[in-house]
Each structure stands twice: as C-alpha cells, then as structure tokens.
Design a protein around this motif. Structure first.
Motif, mmCIF file in Angstrom:
data_model
loop_
_atom_site.group_PDB
_atom_site.id
_atom_site.type_symbol
_atom_site.label_atom_id
_atom_site.label_comp_id
_atom_site.label_asym_id
_atom_site.label_seq_id
_atom_site.Cartn_x
_atom_site.Cartn_y
_atom_site.Cartn_z
ATOM 1 N N THR A 42 0.866 -1.192 0.000
ATOM 2 C CA THR A 42 0.000 0.000 0.000
ATOM 3 C C THR A 42 0.892 1.229 0.000
ATOM 4 N N HIS A 43 0.787 2.040 -1.022
ATOM 5 C CA HIS A 43 1.532 3.311 -1.076
ATOM 6 C C HIS A 43 0.622 4.333 -1.752
ATOM 7 N N VAL A 44 -0.043 5.099 -0.904
ATOM 8 C CA VAL A 44 -1.017 6.094 -1.366
ATOM 9 C C VAL A 44 -0.501 7.475 -0.994
ATOM 10 N N LEU A 45 -0.661 8.425 -1.900
ATOM 11 C CA LEU A 45 -0.330 9.822 -1.622
ATOM 12 C C LEU A 45 -1.621 10.576 -1.346
ATOM 13 N N VAL A 46 -1.631 11.325 -0.260
ATOM 14 C CA VAL A 46 -2.787 12.173 0.070
ATOM 15 C C VAL A 46 -2.322 13.614 -0.039
ATOM 16 N N ILE A 47 -3.013 14.386 -0.865
ATOM 17 C CA ILE A 47 -2.579 15.768 -1.096
ATOM 18 C C ILE A 47 -3.740 16.734 -0.843
ATOM 19 N N PRO A 48 -3.407 17.952 -0.430
ATOM 20 C CA PRO A 48 -4.452 18.976 -0.356
ATOM 21 C C PRO A 48 -4.764 19.477 -1.761
ATOM 22 N N ARG A 49 -6.008 19.865 -1.996
ATOM 23 C CA ARG A 49 -6.334 20.456 -3.295
ATOM 24 C C ARG A 49 -5.582 21.762 -3.505
ATOM 25 N N ARG A 50 -5.410 22.526 -2.432
ATOM 26 C CA ARG A 50 -4.723 23.810 -2.591
ATOM 27 C C ARG A 50 -3.227 23.576 -2.683
ATOM 28 N N HIS A 51 -2.572 24.370 -3.483
ATOM 29 C CA HIS A 51 -1.132 24.210 -3.667
ATOM 30 C C HIS A 51 -0.367 24.893 -2.554
ATOM 31 N N GLU A 52 0.305 24.077 -1.760
ATOM 32 C CA GLU A 52 1.299 24.565 -0.802
ATOM 33 C C GLU A 52 2.465 23.601 -0.899
ATOM 34 N N PRO A 53 3.694 24.091 -0.783
ATOM 35 C CA PRO A 53 4.838 23.221 -1.068
ATOM 36 C C PRO A 53 5.057 22.095 -0.068
ATOM 37 N N ASP A 54 4.635 22.277 1.180
ATOM 38 C CA ASP A 54 4.887 21.225 2.174
ATOM 39 C C ASP A 54 3.895 21.339 3.316
ATOM 40 N N ILE A 55 3.919 20.364 4.212
ATOM 41 C CA ILE A 55 2.927 20.294 5.285
ATOM 42 C C ILE A 55 3.027 21.494 6.234
ATOM 43 N N GLY A 56 4.249 21.975 6.460
ATOM 44 C CA GLY A 56 4.396 23.126 7.359
ATOM 45 C C GLY A 56 3.753 24.374 6.785
ATOM 46 N N SER A 57 3.965 24.590 5.495
ATOM 47 C CA SER A 57 3.382 25.792 4.884
ATOM 48 C C SER A 57 1.871 25.658 4.782
ATOM 49 N N TYR A 85 0.977 1.237 9.945
ATOM 50 C CA TYR A 85 1.282 1.982 8.714
ATOM 51 C C TYR A 85 2.253 3.090 9.056
ATOM 52 N N ARG A 86 2.830 3.687 8.026
ATOM 53 C CA ARG A 86 3.711 4.838 8.226
ATOM 54 C C ARG A 86 3.202 6.003 7.402
ATOM 55 N N LEU A 87 3.176 7.164 8.053
ATOM 56 C CA LEU A 87 2.781 8.407 7.391
ATOM 57 C C LEU A 87 4.044 9.249 7.250
ATOM 58 N N VAL A 88 4.410 9.604 6.013
ATOM 59 C CA VAL A 88 5.678 10.300 5.748
ATOM 60 C C VAL A 88 5.408 11.598 5.000
ATOM 61 N N PHE A 89 6.030 12.669 5.488
ATOM 62 C CA PHE A 89 6.050 13.939 4.760
ATOM 63 C C PHE A 89 7.501 14.295 4.478
ATOM 64 N N ASN A 90 8.023 13.892 3.344
ATOM 65 C CA ASN A 90 9.369 14.342 2.985
ATOM 66 C C ASN A 90 9.291 15.844 2.765
ATOM 67 N N THR A 91 10.168 16.582 3.415
ATOM 68 C CA THR A 91 10.095 18.045 3.362
ATOM 69 C C THR A 91 11.473 18.616 3.045
ATOM 70 N N GLY A 92 11.620 19.117 1.827
ATOM 71 C CA GLY A 92 12.902 19.655 1.375
ATOM 72 C C GLY A 92 13.675 18.638 0.561
ATOM 73 N N ALA A 93 14.471 19.149 -0.375
ATOM 74 C CA ALA A 93 15.198 18.286 -1.310
ATOM 75 C C ALA A 93 16.126 17.314 -0.587
ATOM 76 N N GLU A 94 16.773 17.759 0.488
ATOM 77 C CA GLU A 94 17.700 16.886 1.219
ATOM 78 C C GLU A 94 16.969 15.764 1.937
ATOM 79 N N ALA A 95 15.678 15.929 2.132
ATOM 80 C CA ALA A 95 14.854 14.885 2.755
ATOM 81 C C ALA A 95 14.115 14.058 1.705
ATOM 82 N N HIS A 96 14.571 14.173 0.451
ATOM 83 C CA HIS A 96 14.010 13.423 -0.674
ATOM 84 C C HIS A 96 12.633 13.894 -1.101
#
Ligand code: AMP
Length: 117
Positions: A42-57, A85-96
């Motif tokens: 299972t590898h699903v991506l959940v995204i907000p409809r609104r465009h923001e670059p990462d979870i913090g923003s 399960y694991r929930l991952v938010f890669n944030t920034g290029a160095e974090a993939h």
C-alpha cells in the motif's frame, strides 16, 4: 485553476484531472491516489487540493485543510492497512522531497524498518 493552484505543478494537474492518476479518494479538501512507484504494497499519496509546497506551509495558512489531510490519511490507512502503517512527509530536497506540492505518503503492507534511509 483556483488562485491556490500552480499551473506548472504535477500534483495540481492531478487535482484537476489534467494528468491521470489511480484515484483512491476525493474530499472537498483532499485527493488521494496510488504512488506511481510504490515502495510498499500500500503506497497512497494524500494531497491537499490547494497548492502549498509542504505540510508546514499548509498548516501555517490552512488549518482546516491540514486537519482534513491528516484525517483522510488515517481513513485510508485504516481501510488499506491492518493496524500498522507509516505516514511520511518528505520536506525539502535533502529529505528526498521531489514534488513540491504537499503530500503525505501512506505506506503499509510490509514490515517497515527504522531508521528510514
Ligand atoms: P516525494 O519524493 O516525497 O516528493 O514523493 C513524490 C512521490 O510522487 C514519489 O513517491 C513518486 O513516485 C510520486 N509520483 C510522481 N509522479 C507521480 C504520478 N504522476 N502519479 C503518482 N505518483 C507520482
């Protein structure tokens, strides 16, 4: 597209349907779809409809969408995973982070090691 979309963003194009994806769920705030290069059964991506670059923003400007994203990730994990399960938010290029539209990876269906590499 709304003013919160980026016309050059791959995931904004999945939100609008301009680029196809294997959609798992849609809510007023979120779209979820299968990752094209799955790292677990299972590898699903959940995204907000609104465009923001990462979870913090996203959290800084839209608490409702942030909570909706987390709630939908949990719902998908409960539907597709058996407990763990694991929930991952890669944030920034160095974090993939490779796509700069906020996304949660929901990973499940195999043993997941720690630390992540
Ligand atoms: P990240 O490296 O955290 O930015 O994750 C981006 C994810 O998007 C990667 O796991 C990619 O496999 C996935 N991805 C890229 N393009 C697509 C696409 N068109 N449909 C579904 N998943 C995609």
């Amino acid at each position: 597209m709304s003013s919160t979309a980026d016309p050059d963003c791959l995931f904004c194009k999945i939100v609008t349907g301009e680029i196809p994806a294997e959609i798992v769920s849609q809510t007023p705030h979120t779209v979820a779809f299968r990752d094209v290069d799955p790292q677990a059964p299972t590898h699903v991506l959940v995204i907000p409809r609104r465009h923001e670059p990462d979870i913090g923003s996203l959290a800084a400007v839209d608490a409702e969408a942030t909570i909706a994203l987390l709630a939908e990730a949990r719902k998908i994990a409960e539907a597709h995973a058996e407990g763990s399960y694991r929930l991952v938010f890669n944030t920034g290029a160095e974090a993939h982070q490779t796509v700069f539209h906020c996304h949660a990876h929901v990973l499940a269906g195999r043993a997941l090691g720690w630390p992540p590499v």
